[in-house]
Design an enzyme around this catalytic site. Structure first.
Site, PDB file in Angstrom:
ATOM      1  CG  ASN A   7      31.469  40.665  41.062  1.00  0.00           C
ATOM      2  OD1 ASN A   7      31.844  41.360  42.256  1.00  0.00           O
ATOM      3  ND2 ASN A   7      32.914  40.863  40.551  1.00  0.00           N
ATOM      4  NE  ARG A  90      33.877  38.656  44.193  1.00  0.00           N
ATOM      5  CZ  ARG A  90      34.836  39.485  44.688  1.00  0.00           C
ATOM      6  NH1 ARG A  90      34.121  40.773  44.138  1.00  0.00           N
ATOM      7  NH2 ARG A  90      34.969  39.441  45.196  1.00  0.00           N
ATOM      8  CG  HIS A 179      41.260  36.285  45.719  1.00  0.00           C
ATOM      9  ND1 HIS A 179      42.389  37.270  46.109  1.00  0.00           N
ATOM     10  CD2 HIS A 179      40.378  37.673  45.453  1.00  0.00           C
ATOM     11  CE1 HIS A 179      43.220  38.359  46.276  1.00  0.00           C
ATOM     12  NE2 HIS A 179      41.546  38.573  45.662  1.00  0.00           N
ATOM     13  NE  ARG A 238      42.005  45.239  49.777  1.00  0.00           N
ATOM     14  CZ  ARG A 238      41.894  44.328  49.304  1.00  0.00           C
ATOM     15  NH1 ARG A 238      42.455  43.874  49.051  1.00  0.00           N
ATOM     16  NH2 ARG A 238      40.715  44.751  48.728  1.00  0.00           N
ATOM     17  CD  GLU A 381      37.842  35.685  40.480  1.00  0.00           C
ATOM     18  OE1 GLU A 381      38.320  36.732  40.523  1.00  0.00           O
ATOM     19  OE2 GLU A 381      37.573  35.943  42.663  1.00  0.00           O
TER      20      GLU A 381
END
Ligand code: AMP
Length: 394
Positions: A7, A90, A179, A238, A381
């Site tokens: 990743n 990823r 996600h 965020r 993940e």
């Protein structure tokens, strides 16, 4: 088969080496400050953690050091890099082009580059990892797994925004969702545990980034992140949902550029902006215990947004069978799980308080009588990336 999962961020690299299909983790680690002074390595293998600093010009140099760690000395878990059979990467944005994971070919590289406009910070960083591995291990198959792919089952009625249609046609302005690997893993795990693939599931992935997805029989109906990961839930830094008119209003008041505003909404808003304390929910819980008003407001806005999404996704699917909770905050915080479930009584949901005090385990936390099952399922993940890689190259 041994699969290396990567990743790559703009200045960081997370990695994991797994044997598949057993999904046994042989080693994992994190490199940061790539291309910045003072590169940091943190490597875990053979039950030992190794930390050190090394200057790193680019991702290729970082990856070469990771491969050295994996193959030499006390940190080694394989005797040479030829033992690594495939690499899974990823990639954040696959646009409308990629609806599932794929083996890397020159056309795939071109496709990822075409999606760069939609994720200008993330896709180029992900590409650095792919290109570096192509140079280092040119004969090994590489697979890309997209954050957006699982959400490509959304219908136009759920992915279109009510803005001029030409924006969608010209610029690809629509809801993509992110996600995806986590929503896929958790919803599939819930279906497996309950031995039912037809379930209506609402998965709440609430970590530093956060999103909710409504998943009916394995197909995403809608998800809260949109064109970018900024929409939806309140997150660490965020803003999530807000009136878009606020943007031009404050831009004029404070003489801000579009880029300034983008930075504020992505990096200085959310829980950090509201609480003026921290983006970390552990600090917010601590603030609440001390009766800090801003921390309490931040937590309440945060929880209410999650509850609103659960309510609206229940309506959108005509009901819900299972609510799954995952990622940093909801895997670990019994306090936050209780705050959410206490507001879901309208669905007949009751929290089984005697089983709610735990961290990071698979567990049903609703009572036996609850018509909607609520489960905590730690996300994984890396497993999805390794598994998709294994299935495509075996
Ligand atoms: P993630 O992005 O999934 O790694 O989640 C990281 C975030 O989870 C942190 O920034 C915290 O906000 C939250 N978190 C982790 N542990 C806890 C905890 N014990 N209590 C509350 N929040 C937590």
């Amino acid at each position: 088969m041994k699969v290396l999962v990567l990743n790559s961020g703009s200045s960081s690299l997370k990695y994991q080496l797994l044997t598949m299909p057993e999904a046994a983790v042989l080693a994992d680690g994190l490199v940061d400050r790539i291309g910045i002074e003072g590169g940091n390595f943190s490597h875990k293998a053979n039950g030992e953690k190794t930390k050190f600093k090394k200057e790193l010009a680019d991702h290729k140099e970082a990856l070469n050091t990771v491969l050295e760690l994996l193959t030499t000395g006390e940190t080694a878990v394989v005797s040479n890099i030829e033992e690594i059979d495939a690499i899974g990467h990823r990639v954040v944005h696959g646009g409308e082009k990629f609806t599932s994971s794929v083996i890397v070919t020159p056309e795939v590289i071109k496709g990822i580059e075409e999606c760069t406009e939609l994720a200008p910070l993330h896709n180029p960083a992900n590409m650095q990892g792919i290109l570096a591995m192509q140079e280092i291990m040119p004969t090994k198959p590489q697979v890309v797994v997209f954050d957006t792919a699982f959400h490509q089952t959304m219908k136009p009625e759920n992915f279109l925004y009510a803005v001029p249609y030409s924006w969608y046609e010209k610029y690809g302005v629509r809801r993509y969702g992110f996600h995806g690997t986590s929503h896929k893993f958790v919803s599939e795990r819930a279906a497996e545990l309950l031995e039912n693939k037809e379930l209506r599931i609402i998965n709440c992935h609430v970590g530093n980034g956060a999103s909710v997805a409504a998943i009916n029989a394995g197909q995403v109906v809608e998800t809260s992140m949109g064109f970018t990961p900024l929409e939806g839930l309140v997150m660490g830094t965020r803003a999530g949902d807000m009136d878009p008119a606020i943007v031009s209003f404050v831009q004029k008041k404070e003489n801000l550029s579009a880029d300034d505003m983008d930075t504020i909404l992505n990096k200085k808003s959310g829980v950090l902006g509201l609480s003026e304390i921290s983006s970390d929910m552990r600090d917010i819980e601590e603030g609440m215990e001390k009766w800090d008003e801003k921390a309490t407001n931040a937590m309440n806005v945060y929880i209410n947004r999650i509850v609103k999404y659960i309510g609206s996704y229940t309506a959108l699917m005509g009901g819900v069978d299972v609510i799954t909770l995952t990622a940093g905050a909801l895997e670990n915080s019994g306090v936050m799980r209780k705050l959410i479930l206490d507001k879901l009584g309208f669905l007949g949901i009751e929290l089984n308080e005697s089983v709610n005090d735990f961290r990071g385990e698979e567990r049903v936390i609703s009572t036996e009588n609850s018509p909607v099952k609520v489960m905590v399922i730690p996300t994984n993940e890396e497993f999805v990336i390794a598994n998709d890689t294994f299935n495509l190259v075996k």
